[in-house]
Design a protein around this motif. Sequence first.
Motif, PDB file in Angstrom:
ATOM      1  N   LYS A 100      27.303  17.033 -18.405  1.00 29.93           N
ATOM      2  CA  LYS A 100      28.650  16.551 -18.047  1.00 29.93           C
ATOM      3  C   LYS A 100      28.919  15.239 -18.767  1.00 29.93           C
ATOM      4  N   THR A 101      30.090  15.131 -19.382  1.00 28.68           N
ATOM      5  CA  THR A 101      30.524  13.869 -19.981  1.00 28.68           C
ATOM      6  C   THR A 101      31.873  13.507 -19.379  1.00 28.68           C
ATOM      7  N   ASN A 102      32.006  12.247 -19.008  1.00 28.78           N
ATOM      8  CA  ASN A 102      33.243  11.748 -18.396  1.00 28.78           C
ATOM      9  C   ASN A 102      33.877  10.712 -19.301  1.00 28.78           C
ATOM     10  N   ARG A 103      35.205  10.725 -19.331  1.00 25.12           N
ATOM     11  CA  ARG A 103      35.957   9.707 -20.063  1.00 25.12           C
ATOM     12  C   ARG A 103      37.059   9.204 -19.145  1.00 25.12           C
ATOM     13  N   GLU A 104      37.027   7.895 -18.841  1.00 27.17           N
ATOM     14  CA  GLU A 104      38.038   7.287 -17.977  1.00 27.17           C
ATOM     15  C   GLU A 104      39.140   6.663 -18.814  1.00 27.17           C
ATOM     16  N   GLU A 105      40.356   6.775 -18.305  1.00 23.46           N
ATOM     17  CA  GLU A 105      41.504   6.201 -18.984  1.00 23.46           C
ATOM     18  C   GLU A 105      42.360   5.469 -17.950  1.00 23.46           C
ATOM     19  N   ALA A 106      42.645   4.188 -18.202  1.00 25.11           N
ATOM     20  CA  ALA A 106      43.495   3.415 -17.305  1.00 25.11           C
ATOM     21  C   ALA A 106      44.955   3.816 -17.519  1.00 25.11           C
ATOM     22  N   MET A 107      45.694   3.942 -16.416  1.00 28.88           N
ATOM     23  CA  MET A 107      47.092   4.364 -16.492  1.00 28.88           C
ATOM     24  C   MET A 107      47.930   3.531 -15.521  1.00 28.88           C
ATOM     25  N   MET A 108      49.217   3.421 -15.838  1.00 28.59           N
ATOM     26  CA  MET A 108      50.151   2.751 -14.930  1.00 28.59           C
ATOM     27  C   MET A 108      51.202   3.735 -14.414  1.00 28.59           C
ATOM     28  N   ASN A 109      51.263   4.925 -14.977  1.00 25.47           N
ATOM     29  CA  ASN A 109      52.222   5.925 -14.500  1.00 25.47           C
ATOM     30  C   ASN A 109      51.729   7.318 -14.850  1.00 25.47           C
ATOM     31  N   ILE A 110      52.310   8.292 -14.182  1.00 27.12           N
ATOM     32  CA  ILE A 110      52.017   9.690 -14.453  1.00 27.12           C
ATOM     33  C   ILE A 110      53.338  10.355 -14.815  1.00 27.12           C
ATOM     34  N   ASP A 111      53.385  10.963 -15.988  1.00 24.00           N
ATOM     35  CA  ASP A 111      54.589  11.679 -16.401  1.00 24.00           C
ATOM     36  C   ASP A 111      54.525  13.110 -15.889  1.00 24.00           C
ATOM     37  N   CYS A 112      55.574  13.506 -15.218  1.00 20.82           N
ATOM     38  CA  CYS A 112      55.657  14.870 -14.685  1.00 20.82           C
ATOM     39  C   CYS A 112      56.889  15.554 -15.290  1.00 20.82           C
ATOM     40  N   GLN A 113      56.675  16.722 -15.847  1.00 22.28           N
ATOM     41  CA  GLN A 113      57.786  17.492 -16.401  1.00 22.28           C
ATOM     42  C   GLN A 113      58.418  18.324 -15.274  1.00 22.28           C
ATOM     43  N   ILE A 114      59.708  18.155 -15.098  1.00 22.93           N
ATOM     44  CA  ILE A 114      60.431  18.910 -14.076  1.00 22.93           C
ATOM     45  C   ILE A 114      61.291  19.941 -14.796  1.00 22.93           C
TER      46      ILE A 114
END
Length: 115
Positions: A100-114
């Motif tokens: 298993k390999t993990n990669r973390e990414e810092a985010m300030m928002n989540i884009d959701c397609q509607i």
Amino acid sequence: ESADESSSRKLLEEVQRTFVNLDEARGRCFDPRSLVEASHCLKLEFDVWQQNDASEFAMKLLDRLEISLKKWSPSHFKYLAHTFGMKQTKQKICKECGLKTNREEAMMNIDCQIR
């Protein structure tokens, strides 16, 4: 202090003033015009007195506040990431060996397609 730094500082002060007024509930109403005027430095797609995209406004506001906090209040610099930030972890699992390999990414928002 450059003009850009000055406008960033003014925006930070207006955001602080707004939240203090909302928290202390001085009177029955609050006039946000000075905050709207200070938002010119965000360089939104449309004029600050017109309707803009909420996500764009939030991201540009948080980016600008981060710059201001880093310069004028370093002790509170991590506040935005701590309060509004999140981390996304992407995991890959090898089908052959199970590694298993993990990669973390810092985010300030989540884009959701509607749709």
